[in-house]
Scaffold this motif. Structure first.
Motif, short mmCIF file in Angstrom:
data_model
loop_
_atom_site.label_atom_id
_atom_site.label_comp_id
_atom_site.label_asym_id
_atom_site.label_seq_id
_atom_site.Cartn_x
_atom_site.Cartn_y
_atom_site.Cartn_z
N ALA A 1 41.29 36.21 46.86
CA ALA A 1 41.12 34.95 46.12
C ALA A 1 41.45 35.09 44.64
O ALA A 1 41.27 34.12 43.88
N HIS A 2 41.90 36.26 44.21
CA HIS A 2 42.21 36.47 42.79
C HIS A 2 43.23 35.44 42.31
O HIS A 2 44.29 35.26 42.93
N ASP A 3 42.93 34.76 41.20
CA ASP A 3 43.83 33.73 40.69
C ASP A 3 44.07 33.85 39.18
O ASP A 3 44.54 32.91 38.54
N GLN B 1 32.89 37.26 39.97
CA GLN B 1 33.82 36.16 39.76
C GLN B 1 33.61 35.52 38.40
O GLN B 1 32.60 35.75 37.73
N ALA C 1 37.45 34.09 42.52
CA ALA C 1 38.31 33.37 41.59
C ALA C 1 37.71 33.40 40.19
O ALA C 1 36.52 33.62 39.99
#
Length: 202
Positions: free
Chosen positions: A100-102, A55, A78
């Protein structure tokens, strides 16, 4: 490593990249990798990632070019601009969790990849400016038994694919599967579910 084997087990790597090249081998089991430009970077070599969380990587969580890969039970959290970027190579990606990739770019990006790499059990979300899975200049990208969230869900550019057992989860607008450019071979889609999009395939 360029010619040796490095094994990391349940380690926290903060602010530094893990790099492999040539005939080197990198094995990462568990732990946390974060706060680097490219948290894992490879040009050739062999890379095995299992049970690790990656992350807050300002460019790519994982960037591999012509590497032999085994990626299993990895979480892309993230803060990564792009998740997994594979340029060529061979191997498998199994049970990758990038829900949760943002970041702005894709959770998974395949470039110049053929049947040598298979993806199964993905749970991935689109970037703010890119598909969840981007496939470019690739022949028969094989993706199965996965959950694809957001729009575009999958984008194939000058590429073909075999897509099976995929569940596309939209948010009420956008497109699930985007195909750009024409190739001689076919893209095959079987046993897929598309929910809550304006357009299923474009």
């Amino acid at each position: 490593p360029a010619s040796a084997t490095a094994t990391l087990t349940d380690m926290v790597v903060d602010g530094a990249s893990l790099m492999v090249s040539g005939s080197g081998t990198l094995l990462v089991n568990g732990g946390l990798l974060h706060q680097s430009d490219n948290c894992v970077f490879g040009n050739g070599g062999s890379v095995s990632l299992s049970g690790v969380t990656i992350q807050s990587c300002s460019q790519n969580a994982v960037l591999l070019t012509q590497s032999a890969i085994s990626i299993e039970d990895v979480t892309l959290g993230a803060g990564n601009e792009k998740g997994l970027h594979l340029r060529g190579g061979s191997g498998t990606v199994t049970n990758l969790d990038a829900f949760a990739h943002d970041g702005e770019k894709a959770a998974v990006h395949l470039e110049m990849v053929d049947e040598g790499i298979t993806l199964e059990g993905l749970n991935i979300t689109s970037g703010s400016g890119a598909a969840a899975l981007e496939v470019e200049w690739s022949d028969n990208a094989i993706v199965s038994n996965s959950d694809i969230h957001g729009s575009p869900g999958i984008s194939l550019t000058q590429s073909t694919g075999t897509l099976a057992g995929l569940d596309f989860h939209g948010t009420g607008s956008g497109v699930a599967l985007e195909i750009i450019g024409v190739r001689a071979d076919r893209t095959t889609v079987t046993d897929c579910t598309i929910s809550n999009y304006d357009t299923a395939v474009i």
